[in-house]
Design a protein around this motif. Structure first.
Motif, PDB file in Angstrom:
ATOM      1  N   THR A 123      49.208  42.578  39.367  1.00 39.64           N
ATOM      2  CA  THR A 123      49.697  41.321  38.526  1.00 39.64           C
ATOM      3  C   THR A 123      49.303  41.558  36.988  1.00 39.64           C
ATOM      4  O   THR A 123      50.222  41.291  36.282  1.00 39.64           O
ATOM      5  N   GLU A 144      51.749  42.429  33.940  1.00 42.80           N
ATOM      6  CA  GLU A 144      51.732  41.546  32.494  1.00 42.80           C
ATOM      7  C   GLU A 144      51.538  42.521  31.280  1.00 42.80           C
ATOM      8  O   GLU A 144      52.143  42.306  29.997  1.00 42.80           O
ATOM      9  N   PRO A 187      57.154  36.088  46.143  1.00 48.15           N
ATOM     10  CA  PRO A 187      57.638  37.593  46.068  1.00 48.15           C
ATOM     11  C   PRO A 187      57.876  38.288  47.385  1.00 48.15           C
ATOM     12  O   PRO A 187      57.652  37.759  48.375  1.00 48.15           O
ATOM     13  N   GLY A 201      57.811  37.331  37.214  1.00 47.92           N
ATOM     14  CA  GLY A 201      57.281  36.748  36.223  1.00 47.92           C
ATOM     15  C   GLY A 201      56.223  35.897  36.951  1.00 47.92           C
ATOM     16  O   GLY A 201      55.495  36.412  37.983  1.00 47.92           O
ATOM     17  N   ILE A 202      55.497  34.917  36.276  1.00 48.28           N
ATOM     18  CA  ILE A 202      54.272  34.253  36.657  1.00 48.28           C
ATOM     19  C   ILE A 202      54.645  32.856  36.952  1.00 48.28           C
ATOM     20  O   ILE A 202      55.288  32.072  36.173  1.00 48.28           O
ATOM     21  N   GLY A 203      54.231  32.360  38.186  1.00 43.68           N
ATOM     22  CA  GLY A 203      54.632  31.051  38.455  1.00 43.68           C
ATOM     23  C   GLY A 203      54.248  30.597  40.037  1.00 43.68           C
ATOM     24  O   GLY A 203      53.011  31.009  40.102  1.00 43.68           O
ATOM     25  N   THR A 204      55.106  30.135  40.789  1.00 43.67           N
ATOM     26  CA  THR A 204      54.647  29.769  42.178  1.00 43.67           C
ATOM     27  C   THR A 204      55.819  30.455  43.127  1.00 43.67           C
ATOM     28  O   THR A 204      55.934  29.613  44.326  1.00 43.67           O
ATOM     29  N   TYR A 205      56.585  31.162  42.520  1.00 43.82           N
ATOM     30  CA  TYR A 205      57.561  31.740  43.461  1.00 43.82           C
ATOM     31  C   TYR A 205      57.323  32.683  44.709  1.00 43.82           C
ATOM     32  O   TYR A 205      55.949  33.066  44.758  1.00 43.82           O
ATOM     33  N   ILE A 259      55.384  43.554  43.572  1.00 38.33           N
ATOM     34  CA  ILE A 259      55.796  42.852  42.165  1.00 38.33           C
ATOM     35  C   ILE A 259      55.910  43.847  41.235  1.00 38.33           C
ATOM     36  O   ILE A 259      55.047  44.678  41.321  1.00 38.33           O
ATOM     37  N   SER A 274      52.072  36.179  42.728  1.00 41.94           N
ATOM     38  CA  SER A 274      52.901  35.132  41.953  1.00 41.94           C
ATOM     39  C   SER A 274      52.005  34.639  40.821  1.00 41.94           C
ATOM     40  O   SER A 274      52.923  34.005  39.859  1.00 41.94           O
ATOM     41  N   ASN A 275      51.059  34.809  40.808  1.00 38.76           N
ATOM     42  CA  ASN A 275      50.191  34.120  39.767  1.00 38.76           C
ATOM     43  C   ASN A 275      48.937  34.966  39.490  1.00 38.76           C
ATOM     44  O   ASN A 275      48.643  36.080  40.273  1.00 38.76           O
ATOM     45  N   PHE A 276      47.972  34.472  38.286  1.00 40.85           N
ATOM     46  CA  PHE A 276      46.848  35.380  38.208  1.00 40.85           C
ATOM     47  C   PHE A 276      45.632  34.908  39.076  1.00 40.85           C
ATOM     48  O   PHE A 276      44.569  34.827  38.826  1.00 40.85           O
TER      49      PHE A 276
END
Lengths: 998, 547
Positions: B134, B138, B200, B194-198, B189, A721-723
């Motif tokens: 990830t 991107e 997956p 996108g990028i966040g705190t969801y 993913i 969800s993030n890097f």
């Protein structure tokens, strides 16, 4: 009485009439009598001036005064030493005024956020310590002046390093991943607490001898004016100022000797020999036995020494040209550390000017402080090496590594991961730095000519610290033999600028028995670091760059800014009911435009019970009830840009990737939380200040409750969800509660003997109440507190329902006969037949439940004897030294060299082959302690040198003794995690001092 | 208050209000960082991001050898979140090919086949492929034709970015294959997320297999033709090689055999012009970047420019002690060895030692340690490094005798071969024996003999002992040959699972299941556990059976 008065009145009237005939028609004459409110007796020497003027009259021995004033004068100010000043409306030509003798301690002026208040009028929990009550002895760093003096304040020095700093905690911790350091404000200038490379401690550039008072602001109402930086409390340092009058000089000097009295309990050389020999017999393997040496070296004594310090300060204070009050000081401190090669030098100067201009309408206050410090840092790795190095080996040996004995491989090169010779580490590393710091601000206070109730205040400040140094490892050192030494230059500058403008309106409305003051401020502060990056060099060939050390960027400029608006209202009714309300609006560059603004309100009220109910009581000198509520914030999370989507480059040439024949550096997207915002703490405080028997007994009691929410926490986020797999975001809540009690007494007060005794005690408990956004019954917490054992093991956790850093351990099984722990045997708590993570349990925590401070002083004629002590209770420590070194595996290092072990091994006989041994509750020890910090004997010789000077001499011992159950070196660690392998040993320090005023 | 006082107050407030608002000044940006707009403004920016998508398999962060890690989370950068080291721990430590002497946290659970969902090494090995995915997503979001055009990048630069897009999709598929093989399912993913705190979604094993297969096939046309791209980047042959490996294991992954497809894709690689080079040892030396005739795709490491403790630097330190000079490094880490079961795959001489007069590959662990006393082949105490076989396969020494790039002899120049020709030969033979069509026995035998010819020093050795005949063409022969040819290259666990040998009692090796003589373990250990913290953070993830 009555007769006199009857006579006096006609006389006064006559005088008035006479004066009226000769004086200018716009003048009038006022007469009257001033009496003591307590018994109606006349007061002599009361100054009576029209408000706003400096010329007036004084009362005679019968309390009468007589004054000619302009017709438009409507208010007279009556003031006298020992009495509360009073403003009286001119209601007629003859006035009867009564003044109230004040309680000296209540009228003491306390520095608070954005101003000062009389102690008796405080509505918040504030404790002020002035120079006379500071910790005595050789103190290099300002915060240590407060050791044990303030309830709720914990000062823990990091160790005995020259110029070293301390961890400061006010009312426990309120943040997990944010800073828990209080905000430090020096003469109205909030300073940056992050240290500068080349500086042992950011507070050691302030000379303690220049400090007048330190005021500790604890509750939300006292701190909320600092909004986003106030969650951990605020410490306001005020330096000494000049006074009107002739120039006076003061000189003081201290000479001290630091001596180490306690060492870590390691095995002796003979014990190591017998362990290795016995092991060789048992295993039939002589490979370790063949490594044994024949020496008996006490490595700890090799690396430590007795160390001296010499501290001199001179100051001049008075008025320049009779109109500009000033104070100028110079200080020079030269301090050796007890670890060989460690030294600290400080040259400091401070100048304060406080002139007034424009008929006293413009007050100017200039504070300039400059310091230059020279540091030589010892390689503190030598301490760990000294307690781990094989005592059977000699200090020196014939080899290519400077002649220091080292563990070598068959090819005569050092074993990569072996412990290095402790003395070699010290002697062959030359890590020196110089730090220049300038801290100055100018404060203007302009009282408007046309509207004197209104002041315009301007505060401009600059804190600039520049550090540079060389960290050079000799080419013959075994530590960097591969690169033939390592020579590194470093440099950094931190600049913090402040501009503030305020409006202060204060008005007394006698008709409504009200006093009001309103403060409005706009403030802007910028914190910029100028970082310079350099490669390291070795001495191979023509000074080759150490591989991988070449930086990608020559400079960097991390920066953050704060913009604030704040308002405060103080309202006093009938001098009995006090109310304070404040609101601060902070905007921080650390958060996105959508989330960066935070509002931090606070309210406080106080009720003077003494004046309400016991105004005539001679027993009760003060009784005041206080209550406050407020919200403060936190933004100090290390990461200056946590909300920004951005890409960062490889920092050095060792992070590149090969395509074809070219190496490309990286551009990496950085993990971020676009919605990150303030962490906020809501705090409530209820307190009472009391004083009895003319201050013979006085004290304060406070209860408080703090709730922190939206904790800035680094928590696991879903992979993908993030890097990253963890992210700094707002999640989690924490709860702290506590009680503080301070009592100061004077059991004896006669003409020649005074005995003061005081103590403070604090109970504090903190608990994490929420940690994740979603709930998971299987989630036990976030691993923290890395300890040894090959790779990282984690002994602590952030866990819901527990204090931060609670220990999470295996339950050791003991032999019922001997009471000794059984190697590798732990309780299978879930009875599933195997010992794994699920069998760990929560056991004790590093933070204390109770803090204690004790101070006492006896003065007899010119002699004084003072002592102070502090202690903590309910805190536990992980004895990392025993868990690492108290095992056979440490003595017989698998890399085929011998190390010294902890003498604890002789009892446990642990092999060290069981990984869970590191996480045994056996090593969690009670680290409660009481330390006698200081004994000081002083003699006031009075006037000497033909009565031209006053002389005082004193002698001190610091760190006199410690009482504790903790089995390791020292129960006190500045590490929040409660881990102790070694620290920089704390010596006992003997100091002789003298001061002369002339 | 009278109105005049209010007027005066207002008047005095003017200076305060005159202080200009500093709101704009609060928008700060770090001096040395870039926004996505500035990052992708040039073709060079694209290349630096591409280098990261590849490079995250070789090193662990933006500072070499450690510091500024890609993945934090309390994990050890050098040992727990490095791709090569983590992949090795998962693929080799649970097998007969490797044991470890160190006492690092749960590391013994790997050889003991006893890991749990709390294992930090597994947490790192779950995180690393997903992190790379990830990054890939991107890159794919930022490299669409439209975005590249809008940034004014045209011509050869635009064409190269288009090609690199296909490579990045390959890398994403490769990382998903790692997840498929180790964990049997994955967080899923794509560039659409996108990028966040969801939270997956999770993808099942079968769906993941299909996704990898379709992605690899979809990029075939965009990748560079086989053997045409610059060193370090992938072309069509890597895509075919991964498909061949995927199909060989399809029976395990999805319960459906795909041996015919395995033969098809192995043959495509073999037909692309690769050949075995003379001298097996050179494939694993400091200058193995020259060996592009045989190596299809490698993860590139360099002693100066690509430093990490978890890439091949680990291979040249972990298995040696005071014999470190033979590995071309300044010191050994005294950690990893092989069990005697690996030695047992090789021919013995009269005194029971490995006979290196024939099969030269055994020389890899025919070290001074082993030779000194033959008893050391037996591991009496796992934590005693002097027990067991030192595996000297990867060495930081150049075959041409030149100096390595790191003068301190610390960081390795050896590139890690992910796909090389031998594996394709072995896939061909095994898929044939397992019933795939499009292959024949004679070709299969000839492929195996090519491997053995090279192994015996470009001959079949004394008395042609090395040559296989049609009578030797069995599945067991292929497995043993894989053991001899591909040991310590990250294949053994997958191979033993395919043969049903990892957890069963059919094949035991020393210390399997944590006992000296070896024991069968629960079948759940054919897959690794999903790390518990990931399931805490993402409730969409399910656990594997038995954990």
């Amino acid at each position: 009485m009555r007769k006199k008065r009857l006579l006096a009145r006609p006389l006064a009237l006559l005088l008035v009439l006479l004066l009226c005939m000769h004086a200018f028609p716009q003048n009038k004459v006022i007469t009257g009598k001033v009496t003591d409110s307590k018994d109606g007796s006349p007061i002599q020497g009361v100054t009576v001036v029209p408000k706003g003027s400096r010329t007036g009259a004084t009362t005679d021995e019968k309390g009468y005064f007589h004054l000619t004033v302009k017709n438009n004068v409507s208010v007279l100010v009556f003031s006298s030493i020992g009495f509360t000043a009073k403003e009286v409306a001119v209601t007629g030509a003859d006035l009867a005024v009564s003044l109230t003798a004040f309680n000296a301690s209540l009228s003491e002026v306390i520095v608070v956020a954005y101003g000062t208040r009389r102690k008796g009028d405080l509505t918040g929990a504030v404790t002020s310590v002035t120079a006379k009550d500071f910790q005595k002895g050789e103190i290099a760093s300002a915060e240590q002046l407060l050791q044990g003096k303030v309830a709720g304040l914990q000062i823990t020095p990091g160790g005995g390093a020259a110029g070293g700093g301390s961890r400061i905690r006010i009312r426990g911790v309120s943040s997990l991943n944010g800073s828990n350091d209080p905000l430090i404000v020096i003469d109205g200038m909030p300073i940056e607490s992050n240290n500068l490379p080349g500086s042992a401690n950011y507070l050691n550039t302030i000379n303690p001898d220049d400090i007048e008072s330190v005021s500790v602001q604890k509750d939300a109402s006292a701190t909320a004016l600092y909004g986003s930086r106030a969650s951990n409390g605020v410490i306001i340092i005020t330096t000494k100022k000049g006074a009107k009058g002739g120039v006076k000089y003061s000189f003081n000097t201290k000479l001290s000797l630091a001596h180490l009295t306690k060492y870590i309990d390691v095995l002796s050389a003979d014990q190591v020999r017998s362990i290795i020999n016995a092991d060789a017999t048992a295993t039939g393997n002589n490979s370790y036995k063949n490594l044994l040496g024949t020496s008996s070296t006490n490595w700890q004594k090799m690396v430590f020494r007795d160390a001296t310090a010499f501290d001199n300060n001179i100051s001049a204070s008075g008025s320049l040209a009779k109109i500009i009050p000033f104070r100028l000081s110079f200080g020079y401190l030269n301090q050796e550390g007890i670890l060989k090669t460690n030294t600290f030098d400080r040259y400091s100067t401070a100048l304060n000017l406080s002139p007034k201009f424009l008929d006293d309408h413009l007050s100017v206050n200039v504070n300039l402080k400059a310091a230059h410090t020279n540091n030589r840092f010892a390689d503190e790795g030598a301490i760990g090496a000294a307690v781990s190095f094989d005592p059977t080996q000699p200090v020196y040996a014939k080899n290519n590594y400077g002649g220091y004995f080292e563990w070598l491989q068959a090819d005569t090169k050092p074993i990569d991961l072996a412990t290095r010779n402790p003395l070699g580490l010290l002697d062959l590393r030359h890590n020196t730095s110089g730090v220049n710091r300038f801290l100055g601000n100018i404060q203007l206070d302009y009282k408007l000519h046309f509207f004197p109730d209104l002041h315009v205040l301007v505060n401009l400040g600059l804190d600039d610290a520049k550090g540079k140094g060389n960290d050079n490892i000799d080419s013959i050192s075994a530590t960097n033999y591969k690169t033939h030494g390592k020579f590194t230059y470093y440099q950094q500058e931190k600049r913090n600028t402040l501009t503030g403008i305020s409006l202060l309106y204060s008005k007394e409305i006698p008709s409504a028995k009200s006093k009001v003051d309103v403060l409005l401020t706009h403030e802007y502060q910028d914190f910029t670091t100028y970082a310079y990056n350099y490669a390291s060099f070795g001495e191979r060939g023509n000074k080759d760059t150490v591989p991988g050390s070449a930086p990608q960027f020559a400079t960097d400029k991390p920066e953050y800014r704060l913009e604030s608006y704040l308002g405060r209202l103080n309202y006093t009714f009938a001098d009995k009911y006090l109310l304070t309300a404040s609101l601060r609006r902070d905007a921080s560059s650390k958060f996105s435009p959508a989330t960066r603004v935070g509002y931090f309100p606070a309210f406080a009220a106080a009720w003077k019970l003494k004046e309400e109910f016991f105004s005539n009581s001679g027993v009760i000198s003060e009784l005041k009830l206080r209550g406050s509520w407020g919200i403060t914030g936190q933004q100090d999370v290390g990461n200056l840009y946590p909300y920004l989507a951005r890409y960062s480059r490889s920092t050095n040439s060792a992070a590149e990737y090969q395509f074809g024949n070219t190496f490309y550096n990286f551009l990496r997207p950085v993990a971020y939380d676009a919605n990150i915002k303030w962490e906020t703490t809501t705090a409530a405080d209820l307190g009472m200040d009391f004083s009895f028997l003319n201050n013979r007994i006085s004290g304060t009691v406070d209860v408080y409750h703090k709730k922190t929410k939206d904790l800035l926490s680094v928590v696991p986020v879903p992979p993908g969800s993030n890097f990253d797999i963890t992210l700094l975001t707002n999640v989690g809540n924490m709860d702290s509660k506590g009680v503080e009690f301070t009592l100061n007494t004077t059991p004896v007060r006669t003409g020649t003997v005074t005995w003061d005794f005081g103590f403070n005690i604090t109970y504090n408990t903190s608990k994490i109440t929420k940690l994740l956004k979603q709930s998971d019954p299987n989630f036990t917490g976030i691993d923290v507190s890395a300890v040894g054992g090959g790779l990282t093991n984690y002994i602590g956790k952030f866990a819901v329902g527990y204090a931060p850093y609670v220990f999470n351990v295996y339950k050791q099984v003991y032999d019922p006969k001997t009471g000794l722990p059984i190697d590798g045997l732990f309780e299978d708590r879930n009875r599933d037949g195997q010992i794994n993570d699920a069998d760990r349990y929560f056991y004790k925590k590093p933070a204390p439940d109770v803090l204690l401070g004790i101070n006492t002083q006896v003065t007899y004629k010119q002699w004084s004897l003072a002592m102070s002590a502090h202690g903590t209770f309910g805190n536990y420590m992980y004895n990392q030294y025993n868990s690492n070194n108290g095992v056979l595996r440490a003595v017989k290092n698998p890399l085929l060299f011998i190390q010294n072990g902890a003498s604890n091994y002789l009892q446990t006989q642990f092999t060290g082959s069981n990984i869970n041994e590191y996480l045994s509750d056996y090593y969690i020890e009670n680290a409660s302690f009481v330390r006698l910090d200081n004994i000081n004997v002083g003699y006031n010789a009075g006037k000497v040198f033909n009565k031209k000077a006053r002389l005082r001499v004193n002698a001190s011992v610091n760190n006199v003794f410690v009482i504790t159950k903790y089995k390791g070196l020292d129960p006190e660690t500045s590490d929040d995690k409660g881990l102790m392998f070694t620290i920089y040993f704390r010596p006992r320090v003997f100091t002789l001092g003298a001061s002369i005023d002339f | 208050m009278s109105s005049s006082i209010i007027k005066k107050l207002l008047l005095a407030a003017v200076p305060a209000l005159l202080v200009t608002s500093c709101a704009k000044k609060l928008d700060l940006f770090p001096q040395n960082d870039l926004t996505s707009a500035t990052t992708y403004a040039t073709a060079a920016g694209y290349k630096s991001v591409l280098a990261k998508v590849y490079g995250t398999l070789a090193i662990t962060g933006n500072t070499g050898p450690a510091g500024a890690p890609d993945i934090a989370g309390g994990l050890d950068e050098g040992s727990q979140v490095a791709f090569i080291r983590g992949f090795f721990n998962c693929e080799e430590l649970p097998t007969d090919e490797a044991v470890v002497a160190w006492n690092d946290q749960t590391i013994h659970d790997f050889h003991n086949l006893a890991w749990t969902s709390a294992d930090p090494f597994l947490k790192g090995m779950y995180a690393r492929p997903i992190y790379d995915i990830t990054l890939a997503n991107e890159y794919l979001r930022e490299s669409t034709d439209a975005k590249v055009a809008s940034r004014g990048i045209t011509g050869a630069d635009a064409a190269d970015i288009k090609k690199s897009r296909a490579e990045v999709r390959f890398l994403r598929a490769f990382n998903y294959w790692v997840m498929l093989d180790l964990f049997g399912k994955s967080t899923f993913i794509t560039e659409a997320d996108g990028i966040g705190t969801y939270l997956p979604k999770e993808i099942s094993r079968a769906d993941l297999f299909n996704y990898i297969e379709s992605e690899l096939k979809a990029i075939d046309g965009d990748l560079a033709p086989a053997k045409t791209i610059e060193y370090g980047r992938v072309d069509q042959s890597a895509e075919w090689a991964l498909l061949a490996r995927l199909y060989l294991n399809a029976q395990v992954y999805i319960g459906t055999p795909k041996y015919t497809e395995a033969i098809t894709y192995a043959s495509k690689v073999i037909g692309a012009g690769y050949q075995l080079l003379s001298g097996y040892g050179k494939l694993f030396m400091a200058d193995n970047d020259k060996e592009t005739a045989e190596i299809i795709w490698s993860i590139n490491c360099d002693g100066l420019h690509t430093q990490a403790y978890g890439n091949t630097t680990f291979f040249v330190h972990a298995p040696c002690g005071d014999d470190h000079n033979d590995y071309g490094v300044g010191g050994g880490w005294n950690g990893y060895r092989a069990t005697s079961a690996l030695a047992a795959l090789f021919p013995k001489d009269g005194s029971g030692n490995i006979d290196t007069t024939g099969d030269k590959r055994g020389a890899s662990f025919y070290t001074s340690k082993y030779k000194a006393t033959s008893s050391q082949v037996v591991i009496k105490d796992v934590s005693d490094f002097s027990n067991g076989l030192h595996v000297k396969k990867y060495i930081n020494i150049r075959s041409d005798g030149g100096p390595v790039s790191d003068v301190t002899n610390t960081f390795s120049d050896v590139d890690f071969p992910v796909f090389r020709l031998s594996e394709m030969y072995l896939i061909y033979a095994e898929a044939f024996l397992r019933g795939g069509t499009g292959a024949d026995g004679a070709t299969a035998l000839s492929y195996l003999n090519k491997i053995r010819w090279r192994a015996y020093g470009d001959s079949y050795g004394p008395g042609n002992a090395g040559q296989l005949t049609s009578g030797n063409l069995t599945l067991q022969t292929v497995l043993d040959e894989r053991g001899r040819e591909l040991f310590w290259e990250g294949h053994r666990r997958t191979d033993l699972i395919r043969y049903g040998l990892l957890t069963s009692g059919t094949y035991l090796w020393p210390w399997k299941g944590g006992v000296p003589s070896g024991t069968a373990v629960d079948d759940k250990y054919n897959l690794f556990a999903i790390p518990a913290t990931n399931r805490t953070a993402n409730p969409n993830l399910s656990q594997n059976t038995g954990y």
